[in-house]
Motif scaffolding. Structure first.
Motif, PDB file in Angstrom:
ATOM      1  N   GLY A  76       0.811  -1.210   0.000  1.00 43.52           N
ATOM      2  CA  GLY A  76       0.000   0.000   0.000  1.00 43.52           C
ATOM      3  C   GLY A  76       0.847   1.264   0.000  1.00 43.52           C
ATOM      4  O   GLY A  76       2.076   1.211   0.117  1.00 43.52           O
ATOM      5  N   ALA A  77       0.157   2.384  -0.123  1.00 41.73           N
ATOM      6  CA  ALA A  77       0.869   3.663  -0.042  1.00 41.73           C
ATOM      7  C   ALA A  77       1.509   3.790   1.339  1.00 41.73           C
ATOM      8  O   ALA A  77       2.541   4.437   1.505  1.00 41.73           O
ATOM      9  N   SER A  78       0.908   3.121   2.327  1.00 36.25           N
ATOM     10  CA  SER A  78       1.426   3.215   3.698  1.00 36.25           C
ATOM     11  C   SER A  78       2.861   2.707   3.797  1.00 36.25           C
ATOM     12  O   SER A  78       3.648   3.242   4.579  1.00 36.25           O
ATOM     13  N   PHE A  81       5.294   5.330   2.805  1.00 38.53           N
ATOM     14  CA  PHE A  81       5.607   6.339   3.830  1.00 38.53           C
ATOM     15  C   PHE A  81       6.939   5.989   4.499  1.00 38.53           C
ATOM     16  O   PHE A  81       7.681   6.868   4.926  1.00 38.53           O
ATOM     17  N   TRP A 103      -2.992  11.796   6.088  1.00 44.27           N
ATOM     18  CA  TRP A 103      -2.036  10.932   5.370  1.00 44.27           C
ATOM     19  C   TRP A 103      -0.653  11.536   5.378  1.00 44.27           C
ATOM     20  O   TRP A 103       0.339  10.822   5.496  1.00 44.27           O
ATOM     21  N   THR A 153      -7.514  12.969   0.816  1.00 52.92           N
ATOM     22  CA  THR A 153      -8.723  12.159   0.678  1.00 52.92           C
ATOM     23  C   THR A 153      -9.728  12.425   1.796  1.00 52.92           C
ATOM     24  O   THR A 153     -10.929  12.348   1.592  1.00 52.92           O
ATOM     25  N   ASP A 174       2.850  11.650  -2.520  1.00 51.09           N
ATOM     26  CA  ASP A 174       1.831  10.621  -2.350  1.00 51.09           C
ATOM     27  C   ASP A 174       0.620  11.092  -3.159  1.00 51.09           C
ATOM     28  O   ASP A 174      -0.057  12.037  -2.771  1.00 51.09           O
ATOM     29  N   GLN A 197      -6.098   1.733  -5.443  1.00 54.52           N
ATOM     30  CA  GLN A 197      -7.521   1.463  -5.212  1.00 54.52           C
ATOM     31  C   GLN A 197      -8.483   2.640  -5.335  1.00 54.52           C
ATOM     32  O   GLN A 197      -9.642   2.517  -4.966  1.00 54.52           O
ATOM     33  N   LYS A 198      -7.999   3.770  -5.881  1.00 53.49           N
ATOM     34  CA  LYS A 198      -8.930   4.884  -6.088  1.00 53.49           C
ATOM     35  C   LYS A 198      -9.077   5.175  -7.586  1.00 53.49           C
ATOM     36  O   LYS A 198     -10.159   5.053  -8.127  1.00 53.49           O
TER      37      LYS A 198
END
Ligand code: PMP
Length: 363
Positions: A76-78, A81, A103, A153, A174, A197-198
């Motif tokens: 994920g984007a996480s 980070f 975020w 978001t 991001d 996922q967006k």
């Protein structure tokens, strides 16, 4: 008659119907191979074509320069980070972060595990209702990089254009919730990443685009999977990648291309957002916390006069076939996510419902 409803969820979000139909077919049997997409080896010919095409169309859409690598990552984007500072923040260095929401705060928290973070701007004081102006940004003397979140978001704010980092300092972004929703000049970036996922596909795959010269900056004692150089050297195939996610991203890229490309996306997204913001601005009961110049074209966040009315609005909307309108648990209120794949008809239907609800509501 379609049995689908309008999904305004923030992510995983709506995907183009034609993509879903094609995927339905390919789940069973892709390219006449007699095997479904999820059952193919990531090292076989069929998947080779899938990943090559996904990368090529991704490059074509934004005209990604040759000195950039396109990567399909996991976690994920996480995880980005953490990976970004692990790879790009040298010991004793400082990284500058532009903090515009939850975020960005999470990105800061991870970066602090690896070095010094300087918050070059923060919107916390204004409850993240606006994007900092150039004059509000105070960079540190020589940051290793500058990181920002292009679209927030949760609060429904979005950068109109990239911040300008000090000369020679790589810009990291991001872009999870607005990637490929408008034209983008990637040559301004050192690294950009986005969970799929967006705007790009299902969850489980991350698109990252990194400039060549940054790839080798990472210390070599990092876990292999956490070094960008591994994904670059192995073309995102060091381990078994999320094959279905990459396949879906490829289909979404082709859908963007075939429906006019990034400029057409931007035009449609602007028109959809305008419909919604105009209806909210004209309403008696709804307000938009995000400041006018900072409003997101992807996540339209709005409030009612009180929680009771907000809950009623969401409940009635759900009954009418509008899903996913509840705001993020940390922000409250309502949020309509209108990513690339949300058809204009969905926004028009929601606008009609907002107008009707607003009119019915006693003053
Ligand atoms: N950044 C932004 C802007 C997001 O909206 C999200 C998820 N909603 C994330 C990062 C986290 O992404 P993931 O769940 O893929 O780790």
């Amino acid at each position: 008659m379609s049995d689908r409803i309008f999904n305004f969820g923030a992510g995983p979000g709506v995907l183009p119907e034609s993509v879903l139909k094609e995927a339905q077919r390919d789940l069973w049997n892709i390219a006449g191979s007699g095997i479904g997409i999820c059952e193919h080896s990531h090292r076989g010919k069929v998947f080779d074509k899938v990943i090559n095409e996904a990368e090529q169309v991704c490059r074509d859409l934004a005209g990604i320069p040759g000195n950039y690598k396109v990567l399909f990552l996991q976690g994920g984007a996480s995880l980005q980070f953490a990976m970004a500072p692990m790879n790009l923040l040298p010991k004793g260095g400082t990284a500058d972060y532009l903090v515009t929401g939850v975020w960005s705060e999470k990105a800061v928290k991870e970066a602090k595990l690896f070095g010094t973070v300087h918050e070059a701007a923060t919107g916390k004081g204004s409850k993240f209702t606006r994007i900092p102006a150039a004059a509000d940004i105070k960079y540190s003397p020589s940051p290793a990089y500058v990181h920002f979140t292009s679209n927030n978001t949760i609060y429904g704010t979005q950068w109109r254009s990239e911040p300008a980092p000090p000369s020679g300092v790589p810009l990291l972004c991001d872009a999870s919730s607005d990637i490929y929703s408008r034209p983008i000049d990637l040559s301004k970036y050192g690294l950009i990443y986005a969970g799929a996922q967006k705007n790009l596909g299902p969850s489980g795959v991350v698109l990252a685009v990194i400039r060549d010269d940054l790839v080798e900056r990472a210390p070599k004692d990092l876990p292999v999977m956490l070094q960008y150089r591994t994904a670059v050297a192995e073309r995102s195939l060091y381990n078994t990648p999320p094959t279905f996610g990459i396949y879906m991203m490829g289909l979404v890229f082709k859908w963007i291309r075939d429906t006019g490309g990034l400029a057409a996306m931007a035009e449609r997204n602007e028109a959809k957002a305008k419909l919604l913001y105009d209806a909210l601005d004209e309403s008696k009961h709804f307000t938009v916390p995000a400041e006018a110049g900072s409003r997101s074209l992807m996540n339209v966040c709005f409030r009612g006069p009180g929680e009771e009315m907000e809950n009623r609005f969401i409940a009635e909307a759900t009954k009418r076939g509008f899903e996913g309108l509840k705001g993020h648990r940390s922000a409250g209120g309502m949020r309509a996510s209108i990513y690339n794949a949300m058809p204009r008809a969905g926004v028009e239907a929601l606008v009609a419902f907002i107008r009707e609800f607003d009119k019915k509501e006693p003053r």
